[in-house]
Motif scaffolding. Structure first.
Motif, mmCIF file in Angstrom:
data_model
loop_
_atom_site.group_PDB
_atom_site.id
_atom_site.type_symbol
_atom_site.label_atom_id
_atom_site.label_comp_id
_atom_site.label_asym_id
_atom_site.label_seq_id
_atom_site.Cartn_x
_atom_site.Cartn_y
_atom_site.Cartn_z
ATOM 1 N N ASP A 136 85.455 88.776 57.674
ATOM 2 C CA ASP A 136 84.632 89.954 57.991
ATOM 3 C C ASP A 136 85.435 90.981 58.786
ATOM 4 N N GLN A 137 86.245 90.516 59.726
ATOM 5 C CA GLN A 137 87.067 91.446 60.516
ATOM 6 C C GLN A 137 88.070 92.176 59.633
ATOM 7 N N LYS A 138 88.694 91.447 58.711
ATOM 8 C CA LYS A 138 89.664 92.080 57.809
ATOM 9 C C LYS A 138 89.003 93.149 56.954
ATOM 10 N N GLN A 139 87.796 92.875 56.475
ATOM 11 C CA GLN A 139 87.089 93.859 55.660
ATOM 12 C C GLN A 139 86.753 95.108 56.470
ATOM 13 N N VAL A 140 86.323 94.894 57.720
ATOM 14 C CA VAL A 140 85.980 96.032 58.578
ATOM 15 C C VAL A 140 87.220 96.885 58.867
ATOM 16 N N ILE A 141 88.363 96.238 59.104
ATOM 17 C CA ILE A 141 89.601 96.989 59.343
ATOM 18 C C ILE A 141 89.926 97.885 58.145
ATOM 19 N N LEU A 142 89.818 97.334 56.940
ATOM 20 C CA LEU A 142 90.115 98.118 55.739
ATOM 21 C C LEU A 142 89.139 99.286 55.589
ATOM 22 N N VAL A 143 87.860 99.024 55.762
ATOM 23 C CA VAL A 143 86.862 100.103 55.653
ATOM 24 C C VAL A 143 87.099 101.152 56.738
ATOM 25 N N HIS A 144 87.409 100.696 57.952
ATOM 26 C CA HIS A 144 87.683 101.600 59.080
ATOM 27 C C HIS A 144 88.842 102.549 58.746
ATOM 28 N N GLU A 145 89.960 101.997 58.262
ATOM 29 C CA GLU A 145 91.136 102.830 57.985
ATOM 30 C C GLU A 145 90.925 103.709 56.753
ATOM 31 N N PHE A 146 90.276 103.182 55.727
ATOM 32 C CA PHE A 146 89.980 104.019 54.559
ATOM 33 C C PHE A 146 89.036 105.156 54.932
ATOM 34 N N SER A 147 88.131 104.907 55.853
ATOM 35 C CA SER A 147 87.235 105.976 56.301
ATOM 36 C C SER A 147 88.010 107.071 57.017
ATOM 37 N N HIS A 148 89.042 106.688 57.806
ATOM 38 C CA HIS A 148 89.895 107.693 58.445
ATOM 39 C C HIS A 148 90.539 108.603 57.407
ATOM 40 N N LEU A 149 90.925 108.047 56.258
ATOM 41 C CA LEU A 149 91.536 108.870 55.213
ATOM 42 C C LEU A 149 90.642 110.040 54.839
ATOM 43 N N PHE A 150 89.343 109.816 54.903
ATOM 44 C CA PHE A 150 88.374 110.835 54.517
ATOM 45 C C PHE A 150 87.828 111.590 55.732
ATOM 46 N N GLY A 151 88.514 111.464 56.869
ATOM 47 C CA GLY A 151 88.160 112.276 58.033
ATOM 48 C C GLY A 151 87.235 111.630 59.036
#
Length: 286
Positions: A30-45
């Motif tokens: 779950d933590q790994k998934q959140v990290i990926l979503v967190h960083e991908f969200s940064h890509l979009f601002g």
């Protein structure tokens, strides 16, 4: 609990890439998934939030949340179709205005250098140059050390004739360019830094700075032209001629190079050559 997600991931807003590190601590699925979503969200601002422990919180709890806060959800709705090649140039003006409103609210609750840079970039894209500069200067008052903010302020101060401040900010920006892939970027910053020294009548420091730049990018036309102009101003006609002749081979139609060759010939009292080069320059740019 991981206190700072930047220890495992980083993303460049609207540039289309992220970097994920492998931390020493063992992470759950779950933590790994959140990290990926967190960083991908940064890509979009998307930006960090304080308070509620949602996906965009800067820390990672042992049992992470699986929801986005309302403000970042709105950011992603505005930017979901961004073109990473064009960056924010691909966003509509009304979307930029809505993003500015959200950023202005969130940046007060959780200031961060990347968010300051991005808000200033939104302002500039909408034509609010003074607000962009004020935002970046506020970031410096918080002691945020962001190379893009240093560079943008350095360019602004240079264009405004505030050369001491330009030298300070451009010098701060240069310290961040340490990778092999950043050589040409660093050379471009050194080119402008040398120009600021030159405007301060520090010709020797300008020459030294431009020579540094040429070791990184030997074919940089602006560096070569600036170096030739500095040598010419110092009366070092032989070195000025050497730089100008190299440029003339690459750019035989360039009127400014021809005019400078004429100036060198004139200083050397070679009047026939001076007339030839000045005539050629006028023919190219009447």
């Amino acid at each position: 609990k991981m206190e700072d997600l930047e220890t495992v991931g980083t993303a460049q807003f609207f540039n289309g890439y992220i970097a994920i590190r492998d931390p020493h601590a063992e992470l759950t699925s779950d933590q790994k998934q959140v990290i990926l979503v967190h960083e991908f969200s940064h890509l979009f601002g998307a930006v960090h939030i304080s308070g509620a422990s949602a996906i965009m919180h800067p820390s990672l709890p042992a049992i992470p949340e699986d929801h986005l806060d309302p403000e970042n959800r709105q950011i992603l709705l505005e930017t979901r179709l961004v073109d990473f090649i064009k960056g924010i140039d691909s966003l509509a003006p009304d979307s930029l205005d809505r993003l500015i409103s959200i950023y202005e609210k969130l940046i007060r609750s959780n200031p961060h250098s990347d968010f300051y840079y991005q808000l200033g970039d939104f302002y500039r894209k909408r034509g609010f140059e003074a607000r962009a500069i004020a935002t970046w200067e506020e970031a410096l008052r918080y002691h945020f050390d962001n190379p893009r903010i240093h560079y943008e302020l350095g360019v602004f101060y240079y264009k405004s004739g505030r050369y001491d401040q330009a030298v300070q900010e451009l010098g701060s920006a240069i310290a961040h360019y340490v990778l092999e892939s950043q050589k040409k970027q660093k050379a471009s910053v050194l080119c402008l830094l040398g120009a600021a020294y030159f405007e301060k009548d520090h010709e020797d420091q300008a020459v030294y700075t431009w020579l540094q730049g040429l070791t990184l990018d030997p074919d940089n036309r602006d560096l070569q032209a600036n170096l030739a102009a500095a040598y010419l101003k110092k009366g070092d006609t032989d070195r000025a001629l050497a730089e100008l002749e190299k440029l003339h081979v690459k750019y035989p139609e360039d009127a400014a190079i021809l005019a400078n060759l004429g100036s060198v010939a004139l200083q050397k009292k070679n009047y026939e050559k001076a007339v030839y080069y000045f005539s050629q320059a006028l023919a190219k740019n009447p």
